[in-house]
Design a protein around this motif. Structure first.
Motif, PDB file in Angstrom:
ATOM      1  N   UNK A 132      18.021  20.080  -2.144  1.00 31.64           N
ATOM      2  CA  UNK A 132      17.252  20.460  -3.338  1.00 31.64           C
ATOM      3  C   UNK A 132      16.066  21.355  -2.968  1.00 31.64           C
ATOM      4  N   UNK A 133      15.405  21.024  -1.846  1.00 37.00           N
ATOM      5  CA  UNK A 133      14.274  21.840  -1.386  1.00 37.00           C
ATOM      6  C   UNK A 133      14.763  23.245  -1.022  1.00 37.00           C
ATOM      7  N   UNK A 134      15.915  23.324  -0.379  1.00 43.71           N
ATOM      8  CA  UNK A 134      16.457  24.634   0.012  1.00 43.71           C
ATOM      9  C   UNK A 134      16.752  25.499  -1.203  1.00 43.71           C
ATOM     10  N   UNK A 135      17.289  24.890  -2.269  1.00 44.31           N
ATOM     11  CA  UNK A 135      17.536  25.663  -3.494  1.00 44.31           C
ATOM     12  C   UNK A 135      16.239  26.355  -3.942  1.00 44.31           C
ATOM     13  N   UNK A 136      15.137  25.626  -3.871  1.00 42.08           N
ATOM     14  CA  UNK A 136      13.855  26.173  -4.317  1.00 42.08           C
ATOM     15  C   UNK A 136      13.380  27.273  -3.363  1.00 42.08           C
ATOM     16  N   UNK A 137      13.410  26.979  -2.044  1.00 41.02           N
ATOM     17  CA  UNK A 137      12.943  27.968  -1.065  1.00 41.02           C
ATOM     18  C   UNK A 137      13.807  29.235  -1.102  1.00 41.02           C
ATOM     19  N   UNK A 138      15.090  29.084  -1.399  1.00 42.02           N
ATOM     20  CA  UNK A 138      15.979  30.248  -1.441  1.00 42.02           C
ATOM     21  C   UNK A 138      15.912  30.956  -2.796  1.00 42.02           C
ATOM     22  N   UNK A 139      15.129  30.402  -3.699  1.00 43.10           N
ATOM     23  CA  UNK A 139      14.940  31.057  -4.991  1.00 43.10           C
ATOM     24  C   UNK A 139      16.136  31.003  -5.917  1.00 43.10           C
ATOM     25  N   UNK A 140      16.972  29.988  -5.743  1.00 43.69           N
ATOM     26  CA  UNK A 140      18.150  29.873  -6.615  1.00 43.69           C
ATOM     27  C   UNK A 140      17.748  29.485  -8.031  1.00 43.69           C
TER      28      UNK A 140
ATOM     29  N   UNK B  79      22.498  26.426   0.120  1.00 44.34           N
ATOM     30  CA  UNK B  79      21.453  25.384   0.103  1.00 44.34           C
ATOM     31  C   UNK B  79      21.826  24.226   1.014  1.00 44.34           C
ATOM     32  N   UNK B  80      23.092  23.829   0.974  1.00 46.12           N
ATOM     33  CA  UNK B  80      23.516  22.719   1.828  1.00 46.12           C
ATOM     34  C   UNK B  80      23.406  23.117   3.300  1.00 46.12           C
TER      35      UNK B  80
END
Ligand SMILES: [Zn+2]
Length: 198
Positions: free
Chosen positions: A106-114, A143-144
């Protein structure tokens, strides 16, 4: 950065670079475990206890924690709170190691700007069925993979594999599941080295 700090393959190199950016932001050393719970607030995520969700019937609660507990790991609410934060709920019956990976995704989705493709409950396909997908498929993979790389970075993983550590030992070190470590060993093409040592 040394060339050997990145795994083979253009796609995996890119995920690794995103992951290293997240680790740098978190201020963790190269072989140190990353605690996603400390990162969540910077991603504007509010991790709530399952027990704090209101409005669930006792039957639904029992279903989610009982029969259905294997079929959900957690996720973020599509609609942000008025202050912009998004709520993340994690399955309390899952081991903390597994929740670390769920939250990191979930954090990666945010950092990657999805951007969530649509609100879950409003999404319908052409037959009118609900589509229970928040992000596009490519975003899910990114993200995963990025979250997994942030939790188990390649350079440290390679070092531990070359030192003859087992996936279980590496998993305990990084506070993730053994399955996640083996996934990382495979996608970074360290599996032949790992296999020959065990
Ligand atoms: Zn996702």
């Amino acid at each position: 950065m040394h060339h050997s700090d990145l795994p083979p393959g253009e796609k995996w190199r890119q995920f690794e670079l995103y992951a290293l950016g997240i680790r740098e932001f978190a201020g963790v050393r190269p072989t140190e475990p990353l605690n996603p719970f400390r990162l969540a607030k910077f991603a504007n995520l509010l991790v709530l206890d399952f027990e704090r969700i209101e409005g669930l019937t006792e039957q639904t609660r029992r279903h989610l924690l009982g029969d259905a507990s294997g079929s959900w790991s957690g996720g973020a609410a599509s609609r942000p709170l008025p202050d912009g934060r998004r709520i993340v709920i994690l399955n309390p019956t899952h081991a903390p190691m597994r929740s670390n990976a769920t939250l990191m995704e979930e954090i990666s989705h945010v950092f990657l700007g999805h951007q969530p493709s649509r609100l879950k409950i409003e999404a319908k396909d052409h037959r009118g069925r609900s589509i229970s997908r928040d992000y596009r498929k490519a975003d899910e993979e990114a993200a995963y993979a990025t979250g997994a790389a942030a939790l188990v970075p390649y350079a440290a993983l390679r070092k531990f594999v070359l030192a003859g550590q087992t996936s279980l030992e590496i998993a305990r070190h990084f506070r993730v599941s053994r399955e996640l470590v083996e996934y990382r060993i495979k996608v970074t093409r360290l599996w032949p080295i790992y296999r020959s040592a065990h």
